[in-house]
Design a protein around this motif. Structure first.
Motif, mmCIF file in Angstrom:
data_model
loop_
_atom_site.group_PDB
_atom_site.id
_atom_site.type_symbol
_atom_site.label_atom_id
_atom_site.label_comp_id
_atom_site.label_asym_id
_atom_site.label_seq_id
_atom_site.Cartn_x
_atom_site.Cartn_y
_atom_site.Cartn_z
ATOM 1 N N ARG A 1 -0.835 -14.509 -28.254
ATOM 2 C CA ARG A 1 0.124 -14.017 -27.255
ATOM 3 C C ARG A 1 1.524 -14.574 -27.498
ATOM 4 O O ARG A 1 2.513 -13.854 -27.424
ATOM 5 C CB ARG A 1 -0.331 -14.393 -25.847
ATOM 6 C CG ARG A 1 -1.459 -13.567 -25.339
ATOM 7 C CD ARG A 1 -1.833 -13.993 -23.940
ATOM 8 N NE ARG A 1 -2.927 -13.191 -23.444
ATOM 9 C CZ ARG A 1 -3.734 -13.561 -22.475
ATOM 10 N NH1 ARG A 1 -3.561 -14.728 -21.876
ATOM 11 N NH2 ARG A 1 -4.704 -12.770 -22.077
ATOM 12 N N LEU B 1 3.026 -12.910 -30.583
ATOM 13 C CA LEU B 1 3.425 -11.529 -30.288
ATOM 14 C C LEU B 1 4.669 -11.472 -29.407
ATOM 15 O O LEU B 1 5.536 -10.617 -29.605
ATOM 16 C CB LEU B 1 2.267 -10.766 -29.652
ATOM 17 C CG LEU B 1 1.102 -10.476 -30.593
ATOM 18 C CD1 LEU B 1 -0.065 -9.872 -29.824
ATOM 19 C CD2 LEU B 1 1.522 -9.563 -31.726
ATOM 20 N N ARG B 2 4.783 -12.372 -28.441
ATOM 21 C CA ARG B 2 5.994 -12.421 -27.607
ATOM 22 C C ARG B 2 7.219 -12.765 -28.451
ATOM 23 O O ARG B 2 8.292 -12.194 -28.267
ATOM 24 C CB ARG B 2 5.844 -13.460 -26.495
ATOM 25 C CG ARG B 2 5.022 -12.971 -25.351
ATOM 26 C CD ARG B 2 5.053 -13.989 -24.215
ATOM 27 N NE ARG B 2 3.964 -13.710 -23.311
ATOM 28 C CZ ARG B 2 3.229 -14.623 -22.710
ATOM 29 N NH1 ARG B 2 3.479 -15.898 -22.895
ATOM 30 N NH2 ARG B 2 2.242 -14.281 -21.913
ATOM 31 N N ILE C 1 7.646 -12.237 -31.724
ATOM 32 C CA ILE C 1 7.970 -11.075 -32.559
ATOM 33 C C ILE C 1 8.637 -9.998 -31.722
ATOM 34 O O ILE C 1 9.636 -9.398 -32.139
ATOM 35 C CB ILE C 1 6.700 -10.541 -33.249
ATOM 36 C CG1 ILE C 1 6.208 -11.559 -34.283
ATOM 37 C CG2 ILE C 1 6.957 -9.184 -33.901
ATOM 38 C CD1 ILE C 1 4.843 -11.254 -34.852
ATOM 39 N N ASP C 2 8.111 -9.751 -30.530
ATOM 40 C CA ASP C 2 8.687 -8.740 -29.646
ATOM 41 C C ASP C 2 10.129 -9.089 -29.278
ATOM 42 O O ASP C 2 11.005 -8.225 -29.302
ATOM 43 C CB ASP C 2 7.825 -8.600 -28.387
ATOM 44 C CG ASP C 2 8.270 -7.454 -27.503
ATOM 45 O OD1 ASP C 2 8.437 -6.334 -28.029
ATOM 46 O OD2 ASP C 2 8.446 -7.688 -26.293
ATOM 47 N N SER C 3 10.380 -10.351 -28.960
ATOM 48 C CA SER C 3 11.743 -10.739 -28.587
ATOM 49 C C SER C 3 12.694 -10.594 -29.776
ATOM 50 O O SER C 3 13.831 -10.160 -29.604
ATOM 51 C CB SER C 3 11.776 -12.173 -28.057
ATOM 52 O OG SER C 3 11.556 -13.110 -29.083
ATOM 53 N N MET D 1 12.368 -8.454 -32.277
ATOM 54 C CA MET D 1 12.556 -7.024 -32.526
ATOM 55 C C MET D 1 13.477 -6.406 -31.476
ATOM 56 O O MET D 1 14.304 -5.559 -31.800
ATOM 57 C CB MET D 1 11.208 -6.307 -32.556
ATOM 58 C CG MET D 1 10.386 -6.693 -33.767
ATOM 59 S SD MET D 1 8.799 -5.884 -33.800
ATOM 60 C CE MET D 1 9.300 -4.224 -34.195
ATOM 61 N N ASN D 2 13.349 -6.842 -30.224
ATOM 62 C CA ASN D 2 14.221 -6.319 -29.162
ATOM 63 C C ASN D 2 15.668 -6.740 -29.409
ATOM 64 O O ASN D 2 16.579 -5.959 -29.198
ATOM 65 C CB ASN D 2 13.743 -6.782 -27.791
ATOM 66 C CG ASN D 2 12.563 -6.012 -27.319
ATOM 67 O OD1 ASN D 2 12.306 -4.887 -27.749
ATOM 68 N ND2 ASN D 2 11.788 -6.608 -26.428
#
Length: 58
Positions: free
Chosen positions: A41, A44-45, A47-49, A51-52
């Motif tokens: 988790r 993934l958070r 990587i998401d941040s 990418m955003n």
């Protein structure tokens, strides 16, 4: 009909014991499983941040 249902239930039970998609204490103890889940988790958070942020700067 009873034979079909019994066979289906036996098959599901057997697949559940062979499947890694279901909780399985023999595969990984609960504490280690929670550690792996929480680590995934966090990654993934992160990587998401990233990418955003990258999509906001474009």
């Amino acid at each position: 009909m009873k034979i079909v249902l019994k066979t289906h239930v036996k098959g599901k039970k057997k697949m559940k014991t062979l499947s890694m998609a279901h909780p399985n204490e023999d595969f990984l103890p609960e504490e280690e499983a929670q550690f792996v889940i929480n680590s995934a988790r966090i990654i993934l958070r992160y990587i998401d941040s990233k990418m955003n942020r990258a999509s906001l700067t474009e």
